[in-house]
Design a protein around this motif. Structure first.
Motif, PDB file in Angstrom:
ATOM      1  N   THR A 112      -7.220   0.004  -2.236  1.00 51.47           N
ATOM      2  CA  THR A 112      -7.938   1.173  -1.744  1.00 51.47           C
ATOM      3  C   THR A 112      -8.080   2.267  -2.789  1.00 51.47           C
ATOM      4  N   ARG A 113      -7.130   2.346  -3.724  1.00 56.10           N
ATOM      5  CA  ARG A 113      -7.186   3.452  -4.674  1.00 56.10           C
ATOM      6  C   ARG A 113      -8.337   3.311  -5.666  1.00 56.10           C
ATOM      7  N   ASN A 114      -8.608   2.081  -6.062  1.00 56.19           N
ATOM      8  CA  ASN A 114      -9.671   1.907  -7.051  1.00 56.19           C
ATOM      9  C   ASN A 114     -10.827   1.067  -6.533  1.00 56.19           C
ATOM     10  N   SER A 115     -10.899   0.862  -5.211  1.00 54.41           N
ATOM     11  CA  SER A 115     -12.009   0.139  -4.571  1.00 54.41           C
ATOM     12  C   SER A 115     -12.242  -1.210  -5.242  1.00 54.41           C
ATOM     13  N   GLU A 116     -11.189  -1.964  -5.440  1.00 58.05           N
ATOM     14  CA  GLU A 116     -11.285  -3.261  -6.108  1.00 58.05           C
ATOM     15  C   GLU A 116     -10.950  -4.382  -5.134  1.00 58.05           C
ATOM     16  N   LEU A 117     -11.824  -5.359  -5.054  1.00 57.82           N
ATOM     17  CA  LEU A 117     -11.620  -6.514  -4.178  1.00 57.82           C
ATOM     18  C   LEU A 117     -11.067  -7.670  -4.996  1.00 57.82           C
ATOM     19  N   ARG A 118      -9.997  -8.302  -4.487  1.00 59.98           N
ATOM     20  CA  ARG A 118      -9.378  -9.422  -5.185  1.00 59.98           C
ATOM     21  C   ARG A 118      -9.001 -10.497  -4.183  1.00 59.98           C
ATOM     22  N   THR A 119      -8.849 -11.706  -4.673  1.00 59.35           N
ATOM     23  CA  THR A 119      -8.277 -12.752  -3.831  1.00 59.35           C
ATOM     24  C   THR A 119      -6.781 -12.508  -3.731  1.00 59.35           C
ATOM     25  N   VAL A 120      -6.113 -13.204  -2.796  1.00 60.79           N
ATOM     26  CA  VAL A 120      -4.673 -13.028  -2.661  1.00 60.79           C
ATOM     27  C   VAL A 120      -3.932 -13.518  -3.899  1.00 60.79           C
ATOM     28  N   GLU A 121      -4.594 -14.383  -4.692  1.00 60.77           N
ATOM     29  CA  GLU A 121      -3.988 -14.838  -5.938  1.00 60.77           C
ATOM     30  C   GLU A 121      -4.150 -13.817  -7.061  1.00 60.77           C
ATOM     31  N   GLY A 122      -4.904 -12.741  -6.807  1.00 60.70           N
ATOM     32  CA  GLY A 122      -5.069 -11.690  -7.794  1.00 60.70           C
ATOM     33  C   GLY A 122      -6.351 -11.754  -8.595  1.00 60.70           C
TER      34      GLY A 122
END
Length: 557
Positions: free
Chosen positions: A25-35
């Motif tokens: 949420t802080r940097n509006s970055e979407l990632r998979t659970v693996e990173g």
């Protein structure tokens, strides 16, 4: 993010998890659970950030629009495209993660958590760096917004269409053509296009523009997906089949929210009854959605339908490649339309456009004034035959523009837009005049408005935006707009040359101009100054253009 609406107060959780993904949420970055980072457009990431601030809660469309575009007019089609982008990134075909609540808003079905599930130190360090940069940018945006907000609040967008909460939004999908042999493609998209125009004219519907709704041609009808992507309440789909002199049209109205059938009917008529069939579909559709349209039936007849057929064939040719050769073919098709039915407007509209194109681009060795005179005669004939045809007023407005008749052009464009509010092409065409007279910001706003009502707008909108950004001397952005075109047509290479010259790219400017001159070898500096001196009145604009044409290598005489 530009600004958050008062109702949206981010939760303290640093990550939100959903469907095998994590959103920081802080940097509006979407990632998979693996990173692994997941690519997402900036505005789509901002929409997801707002939804993530209230996981499991319904966030209204108005709140999202205010949060992402607080000081800019966009239609809710822009939000719909962001939602579709998010769903594609999440592989959320079932709309289980980002849920649509009809007429209420959207909900992110997710769970807040902390950052310990990921590499917290690395995440926080990146977030800190990004937030530092972002804070400076946001501070600047806030200062600028405060300075101009009073002027641009609502006044600048007073003419923009506003969606009424009780106005149904409808998309007319392209009708399947089940004709065989020589009959296949005979009517092209005549039935669906006619319905789009007539429903938009009724003022009781918000009708999605043809360019966007026809994007789904040949694809399976996923009602809910199309409804979400286009932001509509209803879809009309159907088929047409010509067998000899008979026409069979089947149409069905679907709820875009759940795919249920609202109405269906089949029409089996003589080919000359095409327009009567359109009219019956419109009336029945209006009744089913809860409105009434009371209007005399249009004239029908086989000759009129045949004239429309040739006109549509000509349009298909020039859309394929906007060039002198295609323009001449377009003219010949419309001459055939007039031969078939001299009392219908279609062929005259086409001939008016063909001569206007000759005048504007110097094609077919036509004298500009003579070409405009002939174009005006054909346009006036079309208006006489069909005073309610938006396209007839559109071409007449364009001719007024090229002749420097500002007030007449503005009045015609207003009339054309009133007759067919869903026609995004007319909105964009109306910006020619605005750019000639120096109302550049207004033109850019109108182009963006057209893009908003037509989510899958055609390439030439980018061409027009390129010209508008050149006028603002933002030539880097102008070049980016031109490069969004899937293919840059021959006629657009003159604008491309001017943009490259503006950027100081001599080789690229010369190459682009050489492509344009293939169709117009007699073009020259003196000719452009003579032809545009009366209409291109924006202070210094024509002189700047002439300088760029010299830089690109256009001869003086």
């Amino acid at each position: 993010m530009s600004r958050k609406a008062p109702e949206i107060d981010p939760k303290p959780a640093e990550t939100i998890t959903f469907g095998g993904f994590v959103f920081l949420t802080r940097n509006s970055e979407l990632r998979t659970v693996e990173g692994k980072a997941v690519d997402l457009r900036s505005q789509s990431a901002e929409v997801l950030s707002v939804l993530a601030a209230r996981p499991g809660e319904i966030v209204s469309k108005d709140a999202l629009m205010q949060a992402i575009w607080p000081d800019t007019f966009v239609t809710d089609d822009s939000l719909i495209q962001c939602i579709a982008d998010i769903r594609r990134a999440l592989a959320d075909d079932a709309h289980a993660i980002v849920e649509t609540l009809p007429r209420r808003g959207y909900r992110l079905n997710a769970h807040p958590s902390d950052a310990t599930d990921l590499d917290a130190a690395a995440v926080k360090e990146r977030a800190k760096t990004r937030l530092s940069r972002r804070g400076v940018i946001l501070a600047a945006i806030v200062l600028v917004a405060a300075a101009i907000g009073a002027y641009y609040g609502t006044e600048a967008w007073r003419a923009a269409p506003v969606r009424s909460s009780d106005m149904p939004r409808i998309a007319i999908l392209p009708f399947d053509d089940f004709s065989a042999g020589a009959d296949k493609g005979y009517l092209s998209d005549a039935v669906a296009e006619g319905i789009i125009t007539e429903l938009a004219r009724s003022k009781t519907y918000a009708v999605i523009a043809r360019n966007s709704s026809f994007r789904y041609r040949g694809k399976p009808t996923d009602t809910r997906q199309i409804g979400d992507e286009l932001g509509v309440d209803y879809l009309l789909e159907g088929s047409q089949q010509k067998i000899g002199d008979r026409l069979k049209v089947t149409a069905q109205l679907l709820s875009a929210h759940d795919g249920s059938h609202v109405w269906a009917n089949t029409y089996n008529r003589e080919i000359g009854d095409l327009f009567a069939v359109q009219e019956e579909i419109i009336r029945t559709l209006a009744e089913r959605v809860g409105r009434r349209i009371e209007r005399p039936l249009q004239e029908s007849g086989a000759a009129r339908v045949s004239a429309l057929h040739y006109h549509l064939m000509g349009i298909a040719e020039i859309r394929g490649n906007f060039s002198a050769a295609r323009n001449e073919l377009f003219r010949q098709m419309n001459l055939k339309a007039i031969e078939e039915d001299p009392n219908s407007q279609f062929g005259y509209i086409g001939l008016a456009w063909s001569y206007r194109n000759d005048a504007m681009f110097g094609w077919n060795e036509q004298d500009r004034d003579e070409a405009l005179k002939r174009a005006a005669e054909y346009a006036d004939k079309a208006i006489l035959l069909a005073p309610d045809d938006a396209e007839a007023h559109n071409i007449r407005a364009s001719i007024h523009t090229e002749a420097g008749e500002v007030e007449q052009a503005l009045a015609r464009y207003d009339q054309a837009i009133a007759l067919n509010p869903s026609n995004s092409d007319i909105l964009v065409r109306s910006t020619d005049l605005l750019l000639y007279v120096g109302r550049t910001d207004e033109a850019i706003d109108r182009i963006r408005q057209a893009m908003g009502i037509d989510p899958f707008y055609p390439d030439d909108f980018n061409w027009q935006m390129g010209w508008a950004l050149w006028e603002k001397n933002d030539c880097g952005a102008a070049l980016a707009a031109m490069r969004k075109m899937s293919t840059i047509p021959i006629g657009a290479h003159r604008m491309l040359a001017g943009i490259q010259a503006c950027l100081g790219n001599k080789r690229e400017a010369k190459e682009a101009l050489a492509v344009f001159l293939q169709n117009t070898p007699s073009e020259s500096i003196s000719k452009e100054r003579r032809e545009w001196g009366k209409i291109w009145t924006a202070p210094g604009s024509l002189d700047r253009w002439i300088g760029h044409m010299r830089f690109a290598g256009l001869p003086e005489e």
